[in-house]
Design a protein around this motif. Structure first.
Motif, PDB file in Angstrom:
ATOM      1  N   VAL A 162       0.829  -1.222   0.043  1.00  0.00           N
ATOM      2  CA  VAL A 162      -0.158   0.041  -0.159  1.00  0.00           C
ATOM      3  C   VAL A 162       0.920   1.218  -0.068  1.00  0.00           C
ATOM      4  O   VAL A 162       0.522   2.351  -0.682  1.00  0.00           O
ATOM      5  N   ASN A 163       1.878   1.324   0.854  1.00  0.00           N
ATOM      6  CA  ASN A 163       2.802   2.382   0.818  1.00  0.00           C
ATOM      7  C   ASN A 163       3.983   2.648  -0.539  1.00  0.00           C
ATOM      8  O   ASN A 163       3.669   3.821  -0.986  1.00  0.00           O
ATOM      9  N   ASN A 164       3.876   1.441  -1.262  1.00  0.00           N
ATOM     10  CA  ASN A 164       4.527   1.627  -2.248  1.00  0.00           C
ATOM     11  C   ASN A 164       3.725   2.277  -3.629  1.00  0.00           C
ATOM     12  O   ASN A 164       3.788   3.230  -4.286  1.00  0.00           O
ATOM     13  N   VAL A 165       2.242   1.652  -3.347  1.00  0.00           N
ATOM     14  CA  VAL A 165       1.402   2.334  -4.411  1.00  0.00           C
ATOM     15  C   VAL A 165       1.064   3.713  -3.973  1.00  0.00           C
ATOM     16  O   VAL A 165       1.077   4.522  -4.986  1.00  0.00           O
ATOM     17  N   ARG A 166       0.875   4.139  -2.784  1.00  0.00           N
ATOM     18  CA  ARG A 166       0.873   5.493  -2.393  1.00  0.00           C
ATOM     19  C   ARG A 166       1.887   6.457  -2.668  1.00  0.00           C
ATOM     20  O   ARG A 166       1.530   7.399  -3.437  1.00  0.00           O
ATOM     21  N   SER A 167       3.196   5.916  -2.690  1.00  0.00           N
ATOM     22  CA  SER A 167       4.334   6.770  -3.011  1.00  0.00           C
ATOM     23  C   SER A 167       4.231   7.117  -4.588  1.00  0.00           C
ATOM     24  O   SER A 167       4.349   8.152  -4.897  1.00  0.00           O
ATOM     25  N   THR A 168       3.849   5.947  -5.177  1.00  0.00           N
ATOM     26  CA  THR A 168       3.726   6.137  -6.771  1.00  0.00           C
ATOM     27  C   THR A 168       2.650   7.088  -7.264  1.00  0.00           C
ATOM     28  O   THR A 168       2.955   7.882  -8.061  1.00  0.00           O
ATOM     29  N   LEU A 169       1.731   6.989  -6.417  1.00  0.00           N
ATOM     30  CA  LEU A 169       0.483   7.944  -6.859  1.00  0.00           C
ATOM     31  C   LEU A 169       0.780   9.201  -6.633  1.00  0.00           C
ATOM     32  O   LEU A 169       0.507  10.210  -7.296  1.00  0.00           O
ATOM     33  N   VAL A 170       1.606   9.548  -5.471  1.00  0.00           N
ATOM     34  CA  VAL A 170       1.843  10.900  -4.878  1.00  0.00           C
ATOM     35  C   VAL A 170       2.909  11.379  -5.903  1.00  0.00           C
ATOM     36  O   VAL A 170       2.681  12.633  -6.450  1.00  0.00           O
ATOM     37  N   GLN A 171       3.862  10.693  -6.539  1.00  0.00           N
ATOM     38  CA  GLN A 171       4.824  11.184  -7.425  1.00  0.00           C
ATOM     39  C   GLN A 171       4.009  11.649  -8.720  1.00  0.00           C
ATOM     40  O   GLN A 171       4.535  12.568  -9.415  1.00  0.00           O
ATOM     41  N   ALA A 172       3.097  10.719  -8.989  1.00  0.00           N
ATOM     42  CA  ALA A 172       2.070  11.039 -10.337  1.00  0.00           C
ATOM     43  C   ALA A 172       1.540  12.415 -10.194  1.00  0.00           C
ATOM     44  O   ALA A 172       1.387  13.179 -11.118  1.00  0.00           O
ATOM     45  N   VAL A 173       0.826  12.672  -8.950  1.00  0.00           N
ATOM     46  CA  VAL A 173       0.362  14.001  -8.801  1.00  0.00           C
ATOM     47  C   VAL A 173       1.258  15.003  -9.001  1.00  0.00           C
ATOM     48  O   VAL A 173       0.999  16.139  -9.575  1.00  0.00           O
ATOM     49  N   GLY A 174       2.404  14.793  -8.319  1.00  0.00           N
ATOM     50  CA  GLY A 174       3.373  15.794  -8.397  1.00  0.00           C
ATOM     51  C   GLY A 174       3.851  16.257  -9.479  1.00  0.00           C
ATOM     52  O   GLY A 174       4.124  17.356  -9.938  1.00  0.00           O
ATOM     53  N   GLY A 175       4.249  15.187 -10.349  1.00  0.00           N
ATOM     54  CA  GLY A 175       4.439  15.328 -11.686  1.00  0.00           C
ATOM     55  C   GLY A 175       3.426  16.089 -12.530  1.00  0.00           C
ATOM     56  O   GLY A 175       3.928  16.911 -13.351  1.00  0.00           O
ATOM     57  N   ALA A 176       2.185  15.984 -12.216  1.00  0.00           N
ATOM     58  CA  ALA A 176       0.971  16.735 -13.153  1.00  0.00           C
ATOM     59  C   ALA A 176       1.200  17.904 -12.748  1.00  0.00           C
ATOM     60  O   ALA A 176       0.732  18.930 -13.298  1.00  0.00           O
ATOM     61  N   VAL A 177       1.284  18.372 -11.405  1.00  0.00           N
ATOM     62  CA  VAL A 177       1.372  19.789 -11.058  1.00  0.00           C
ATOM     63  C   VAL A 177       2.603  20.326 -11.601  1.00  0.00           C
ATOM     64  O   VAL A 177       2.604  21.683 -12.105  1.00  0.00           O
TER      65      VAL A 177
END
Length: 66
Positions: free
Chosen positions: A41-56
């Motif tokens: 879950v933490n691995n998926v969470r960090s990937t999703l946060v990185q994707a959101v950061g990249g979109a920003v």
């Protein structure tokens, strides 16, 4: 103000709810230990946060270009 609240709510869903759903679907009913599930879950969470950061960052670059 409403747009900011909508963005914060969407971010909360991405960080809190979505990782558990992704891991649950990926496992397909397989049994793993609690520590392994938490790590997944933490691995998926960090990937999703990185994707959101990249979109920003991309949005910021586009806004600066415009």
């Amino acid at each position: 103000m409403a747009a900011l609240l909508a963005v914060l709510a969407a971010l909360a869903v991405v960080v809190v709810v979505l990782p558990g759903l992704v891991v649950g679907r990926d496992l397909g009913g397989a049994r793993i230990s609690a520590a392994e599930r938490l790590a997944a879950v933490n691995n998926v969470r960090s990937t999703l946060v990185q994707a959101v950061g990249g979109a920003v960052v991309l949005f910021g670059a586009y806004a600066t270009w415009r």
